[in-house]
Design a protein around this motif. Structure first.
Motif, PDB file in Angstrom:
ATOM      1  N   CYS A 239       0.863  -1.180   0.000  1.00  0.00           N
ATOM      2  CA  CYS A 239       0.000   0.000   0.000  1.00  0.00           C
ATOM      3  C   CYS A 239       0.905   1.237   0.000  1.00  0.00           C
ATOM      4  CB  CYS A 239      -0.869  -0.054   1.253  1.00  0.00           C
ATOM      5  SG  CYS A 239      -2.232   1.096   1.242  1.00  0.00           S
ATOM      6  N   GLU A 240       0.656   2.160  -0.954  1.00  0.00           N
ATOM      7  CA  GLU A 240       1.534   3.333  -1.118  1.00  0.00           C
ATOM      8  C   GLU A 240       0.804   4.633  -0.741  1.00  0.00           C
ATOM      9  OE1 GLU A 240       4.331   2.219  -4.842  1.00  0.00           O
ATOM     10  OE2 GLU A 240       2.203   2.374  -5.330  1.00  0.00           O
ATOM     11  N   ASP A 241       1.558   5.731  -0.825  1.00  0.00           N
ATOM     12  CA  ASP A 241       1.015   7.088  -0.615  1.00  0.00           C
ATOM     13  C   ASP A 241       0.319   7.243   0.737  1.00  0.00           C
ATOM     14  OD1 ASP A 241       1.908   7.766  -3.199  1.00  0.00           O
ATOM     15  OD2 ASP A 241       0.079   6.931  -4.074  1.00  0.00           O
ATOM     16  N   LEU A 242       0.974   6.743   1.775  1.00  0.00           N
ATOM     17  CA  LEU A 242       0.429   6.855   3.126  1.00  0.00           C
ATOM     18  C   LEU A 242       1.127   7.978   3.869  1.00  0.00           C
ATOM     19  CD1 LEU A 242       0.554   3.063   4.080  1.00  0.00           C
ATOM     20  CD2 LEU A 242      -1.497   4.327   3.469  1.00  0.00           C
ATOM     21  N   ASP A 243       0.437   8.545   4.837  1.00  0.00           N
ATOM     22  CA  ASP A 243       1.070   9.465   5.780  1.00  0.00           C
ATOM     23  C   ASP A 243       0.474   9.145   7.153  1.00  0.00           C
ATOM     24  OD1 ASP A 243       1.833  11.579   7.441  1.00  0.00           O
ATOM     25  OD2 ASP A 243       1.954  12.993   5.762  1.00  0.00           O
ATOM     26  N   PHE A 244       1.212   8.367   7.933  1.00  0.00           N
ATOM     27  CA  PHE A 244       0.701   7.929   9.230  1.00  0.00           C
ATOM     28  C   PHE A 244       0.511   9.109  10.181  1.00  0.00           C
ATOM     29  CE2 PHE A 244       2.197   3.839   7.673  1.00  0.00           C
ATOM     30  CZ  PHE A 244       1.188   2.988   8.118  1.00  0.00           C
ATOM     31  N   ALA A 245       1.437  10.053  10.146  1.00  0.00           N
ATOM     32  CA  ALA A 245       1.370  11.186  11.077  1.00  0.00           C
ATOM     33  C   ALA A 245       0.070  11.977  10.872  1.00  0.00           C
ATOM     34  CB  ALA A 245       2.588  12.084  10.894  1.00  0.00           C
ATOM     35  N   GLU A 246      -0.339  12.130   9.586  1.00  0.00           N
ATOM     36  CA  GLU A 246      -1.546  12.903   9.280  1.00  0.00           C
ATOM     37  C   GLU A 246      -2.781  12.016   9.117  1.00  0.00           C
ATOM     38  OE1 GLU A 246      -1.595  16.186   9.293  1.00  0.00           O
ATOM     39  OE2 GLU A 246       0.543  16.189   9.780  1.00  0.00           O
ATOM     40  N   ARG A 252      -7.328   3.054   2.823  1.00  0.00           N
ATOM     41  CA  ARG A 252      -6.807   2.124   1.802  1.00  0.00           C
ATOM     42  C   ARG A 252      -6.002   1.005   2.455  1.00  0.00           C
ATOM     43  NH1 ARG A 252      -3.164   4.320  -0.805  1.00  0.00           N
ATOM     44  NH2 ARG A 252      -3.213   6.444   0.004  1.00  0.00           N
ATOM     45  N   LEU A 253      -5.224   1.369   3.480  1.00  0.00           N
ATOM     46  CA  LEU A 253      -4.446   0.360   4.205  1.00  0.00           C
ATOM     47  C   LEU A 253      -5.402  -0.650   4.851  1.00  0.00           C
ATOM     48  CD1 LEU A 253      -1.816  -0.778   5.367  1.00  0.00           C
ATOM     49  CD2 LEU A 253      -1.967   0.900   7.212  1.00  0.00           C
ATOM     50  N   GLN A 254      -6.489  -0.140   5.408  1.00  0.00           N
ATOM     51  CA  GLN A 254      -7.483  -1.003   6.050  1.00  0.00           C
ATOM     52  C   GLN A 254      -8.051  -2.002   5.031  1.00  0.00           C
ATOM     53  OE1 GLN A 254     -10.456   1.338   8.009  1.00  0.00           O
ATOM     54  NE2 GLN A 254     -11.476  -0.430   8.926  1.00  0.00           N
ATOM     55  N   ALA A 255      -8.347  -1.512   3.827  1.00  0.00           N
ATOM     56  CA  ALA A 255      -8.893  -2.386   2.768  1.00  0.00           C
ATOM     57  C   ALA A 255      -7.862  -3.453   2.374  1.00  0.00           C
ATOM     58  CB  ALA A 255      -9.291  -1.543   1.556  1.00  0.00           C
ATOM     59  N   SER A 256      -6.581  -3.051   2.305  1.00  0.00           N
ATOM     60  CA  SER A 256      -5.517  -4.017   1.956  1.00  0.00           C
ATOM     61  C   SER A 256      -5.410  -5.113   3.009  1.00  0.00           C
ATOM     62  CB  SER A 256      -4.165  -3.305   1.836  1.00  0.00           C
ATOM     63  OG  SER A 256      -4.166  -2.399   0.778  1.00  0.00           O
ATOM     64  N   VAL A 314       8.001   6.884  10.972  1.00  0.00           N
ATOM     65  CA  VAL A 314       9.413   6.973  10.566  1.00  0.00           C
ATOM     66  C   VAL A 314      10.145   5.689  10.932  1.00  0.00           C
ATOM     67  CG1 VAL A 314       9.655   9.493  10.737  1.00  0.00           C
ATOM     68  CG2 VAL A 314      10.096   8.098  12.739  1.00  0.00           C
ATOM     69  N   VAL A 315      11.230   5.417  10.165  1.00  0.00           N
ATOM     70  CA  VAL A 315      12.079   4.258  10.458  1.00  0.00           C
ATOM     71  C   VAL A 315      13.504   4.753  10.711  1.00  0.00           C
ATOM     72  CG1 VAL A 315      10.696   2.480   9.323  1.00  0.00           C
ATOM     73  CG2 VAL A 315      12.305   3.831   7.962  1.00  0.00           C
ATOM     74  N   LYS A 316      14.460   3.842  10.596  1.00  0.00           N
ATOM     75  CA  LYS A 316      15.854   4.162  10.871  1.00  0.00           C
ATOM     76  C   LYS A 316      16.310   5.427  10.136  1.00  0.00           C
ATOM     77  CE  LYS A 316      20.297   1.977  10.208  1.00  0.00           C
ATOM     78  NZ  LYS A 316      20.948   1.089   9.285  1.00  0.00           N
ATOM     79  N   GLU A 317      17.183   6.175  10.779  1.00  0.00           N
ATOM     80  CA  GLU A 317      17.727   7.431  10.234  1.00  0.00           C
ATOM     81  C   GLU A 317      16.625   8.479  10.037  1.00  0.00           C
ATOM     82  OE1 GLU A 317      20.964   7.751   9.747  1.00  0.00           O
ATOM     83  OE2 GLU A 317      21.782   5.752   9.421  1.00  0.00           O
ATOM     84  N   GLY A 318      15.462   8.293  10.708  1.00  0.00           N
ATOM     85  CA  GLY A 318      14.378   9.269  10.612  1.00  0.00           C
ATOM     86  C   GLY A 318      13.687   9.320   9.266  1.00  0.00           C
ATOM     87  N   GLN A 319      13.847   8.265   8.457  1.00  0.00           N
ATOM     88  CA  GLN A 319      13.228   8.261   7.128  1.00  0.00           C
ATOM     89  C   GLN A 319      11.706   8.101   7.249  1.00  0.00           C
ATOM     90  OE1 GLN A 319      15.090   8.708   4.116  1.00  0.00           O
ATOM     91  NE2 GLN A 319      16.477   9.333   5.744  1.00  0.00           N
ATOM     92  N   PRO A 320      10.925   8.972   6.580  1.00  0.00           N
ATOM     93  CA  PRO A 320       9.464   8.861   6.681  1.00  0.00           C
ATOM     94  C   PRO A 320       8.938   7.630   5.942  1.00  0.00           C
ATOM     95  CG  PRO A 320      10.081  10.591   5.131  1.00  0.00           C
ATOM     96  CD  PRO A 320      11.357  10.095   5.750  1.00  0.00           C
TER      97      PRO A 320
END
Length: 431
Positions: A239-246, A252-256, A314-320
Motif C-alpha cells: 500500500c503506497e502514498d500513506l502518511d501515518f502522522a496525518e 486504503r491500508l485497512q482495505a488491503s 518513521v524508520v531508521k535514520e528518521g526516514q518517513p
C-alpha cells in the motif's frame, strides 16, 4: 550445544520436512542449476517463522549484522564460503575494506564488524574498517566488552577509488544498509568491487519486490516438490502514498489488510487450522525492527492512536514511511528457554554458514521479535546443515530441522538474487 527446541508441531510441517529430506538430491541439483544462471548476493541473513503448519521466510537482509551471534564452530564454514565468494569476484584480491554502519558507539554492532574482519582475515585478506561517518576524522580504536577492539579509520576518496590512507583495497564490503541514502562518496567507483551493489541498499530496495520474487521461487520449488507453495510463502500485498502522522491513506491500508486476511482465512479453512489469522504491516524499506505493527482485525486501524501512528511514521535514520508491505503473519511455535523464538539463517555466497535463534521473553507468537529486549542463542551446527540424517523421524533430529531451515534460507537468498537482477540500473535491456 544445539538449543533444545520446544515446538508445537502439527502434521503439515512433519510432512513438509519429510518431503524435503526425501527430495534432498533433487533439491541440491535444483539449487546448483539456479546458481549457474543467477549470482547469489554476497552475504544474506533470513528470518524464518515456523508456525507448525507452515514455514516461511519473513525478512531477508542483504547487509547482515549479528555475525558475532554465531558460534566459533561456524567460523571454518564462513571462512571457506568467504574464500569461494572472493575468488569468484576478485581472485587476486589482497586488501578488503569493510564500511560499517555509522552508529560507531554501538558495541554489539561493532562486535559483528570484528567477526567479519576475522572471517576475511582468515580467508587470506588484509582487512581494515573504513567509516563514512562525519564523526570519524582520525583513526579511532574502540575497546569492546568482550576484550576485542576495532579501529575505525576515515575513508579517503580519490577520483576513481575509495580506500584509507596508505591502504588501497580491491574489494569494498558494505555492512551499511544505506537507509539514509547512498552517499556520493560510494558512487561512480569504476575500478573496485563494491559488495553488495548500491541498489541492494534500502534507498532503492523494496520488500514488496523481494516477496514478489520469492513468490515466483516458491511456486517453482513447490511444483518440483509437489507441495502447495503457500506452505513456504507468506501472502502479501502493499500500500503506497500513506502518511501515518496525518492519518492519510489509512482507509486504503485497512482495505488491503482486510483483503489479505480474507485470503488467509480461506487457506486456514482449507487446511483445518484453528488459529486466528493476523497481518504484519511494515515499512516497505528499512530494517532494525522499526515501523512494524501486528494487525489482527482491519477495524483496529480505524482508531490508531497518535502513539501508534508516530511509531509507524518513521524508520531508521528518521526516514518517513509512505509505503508499506502488508504481509500474512506467520506464527512462531518455536521456544528456546521458554521464550518465543525464531531461527535466523546466515549465508555467504551460496552456502549456509550458521544461524541463531532470536528470542524475546516479552513477545507473543504473533509479534515481531526484532525489538529491544531480544536475545540470541546460537544454532550450533553440530553437524553441517548439509548433512541431515535421512533415517531420523521428522521433527526429532536437530540437523534435519536445520537442513530444512537452510533450504528456506537459500530460497529467500535466490529470490534476492532475482530481485537484484530486476532492479539493477546497469543491466542491459534487450528489446
Amino acid at each position: 550445544m544445539v538449543p533444545h527446541l520446544v515446538t508445537a508441531l502439527t502434521g503439515p510441517i512433519n510432512e513438509l520436512e519429510q518431503r524435503i529430506l526425501d527430495s534432498m538430491p533433487a533439491i541440491e541439483r535444483w539449487f546448483r542449476l539456479e546458481w549457474m544462471e543467477h549470482t547469489p548476493p554476497f552475504y544474506t541473513s533470513v528470518d524464518i517463522r515456523n508456525a507448525g503448519f507452515k514455514l516461511a521466510p519473513v525478512d531477508t537482509n542483504l547487509y547482515p549484522g549479528g555475525w558475532n551471534n554465531l558460534t566459533t564452530e561456524m567460523l571454518p564454514l564462513a571462512v571457506q564460503a568467504a574464500m569461494a565468494a572472493i575468488e569468484k569476484i576478485c581472485p587476486e584480491a589482497r586488501n578488503l575494506l569493510i564500511i560499517p554502519e555509522n552508529h560507531t558507539r554501538n558495541t554489539f554492532y561493532l562486535a559483528n564488524v570484528v567477526q567479519l574482519q576475522r572471517i576475511f582475515n582468515m580467508a587470506g585478506l588484509n582487512v581494515r574498517v573504513g567509516s563514512i561517518s562525519p564523526e570519524v576524522k582520525k583513526p579511532t580504536t574502540i575497546e569492546l566488552p568482550n576484550g576485542d577492539s576495532v579501529t575505525l579509520e576515515p575513508v579517503v576518496r580519490t577520483k576513481r577509488r575509495l580506500g584509507l590512507k596508505d591502504f588501497d583495497p580491491c574489494t569494498i564490503l558494505l555492512n551499511n544498509d544505506l537507509s539514509a541514502g547512498a552517499p556520493g562518496i560510494l558512487e561512480d567507483i569504476h575500478e573496485q568491487y563494491l559488495l553488495p551493489p548500491l541498489h541492494a541498499g534500502w534507498t532503492v530496495r523494496r520488500k514488496s519486490n523481494h516477496f514478489k520474487a520469492y513468490e515466483e521461487v516458491s511456486k517453482r520449488f513447490g511444483k518440483m516438490l509437489g507441495i502447495d507453495p503457500w506452505l513456504i510463502h507468506p501472502l502479501f500485498t502493499h500500500c503506497e502514498d500513506l502518511d501515518f502522522a496525518e492519518g492519510v491513506g489509512i482507509d486504503r491500508l485497512q482495505a488491503s489488510v482486510d483483503g489479505l486476511l480474507t485470503k488467509v482465512r480461506r487457506k486456514y479453512k482449507e487446511y483445518g487450522i484453528n488459529e486466528k489469522p493476523f497481518a504484519i504491516v511494515k515499512a516497505n524499506n528499512g530494517t532494525y525492527g522499526m515501523g512494524i505493527m501486528t494487525v489482527r482485525d482491519a477495524k483496529e486501524l480505524e482508531d490508531l492512536g497518535r502513539r501508534a501512528r508516530n511509531k509507524m511514521a518513521v524508520v531508521k535514520e528518521g526516514q518517513p514511511v509512505h509505503d508499506v508491505i502488508v504481509q500474512e503473519g506467520v506464527l512462531t511455535m518455536e521456544r528456546v528457554h521458554e521464550a518465543v523464538a525464531e531461527p535466523v539463517v546466515y549465508m555467504m555466497d551460496r552456502y549456509v554458514v550458521g544461524g541463531f535463534y532470536r528470542m524475546h521473553a516479552e513477545r507473543g507468537t504473533d509479534e515481531n521479535l526484532n525489538a529491544p529486549g531480544a536475545s540470541y542463542v546460537p544454532l550450533a551446527f553440530e553437524h553441517s546443515t548439509h548433512l541431515p540424517q535421512p533415517g531420523a523421524r521428522p521433527g526429532v533430529s536437530a540437523p534435519n530441522r536445520f537442513y530444512m531451515y537452510g533450504v528456506l534460507g537459500r530460497l529467500a537468498m535466490l529470490a534476492a538474487s532475482y530481485e537484484l537482477e530486476a532492479t539493477n540500473p546497469d543491466a542491459e535491456v534487450y528489446e
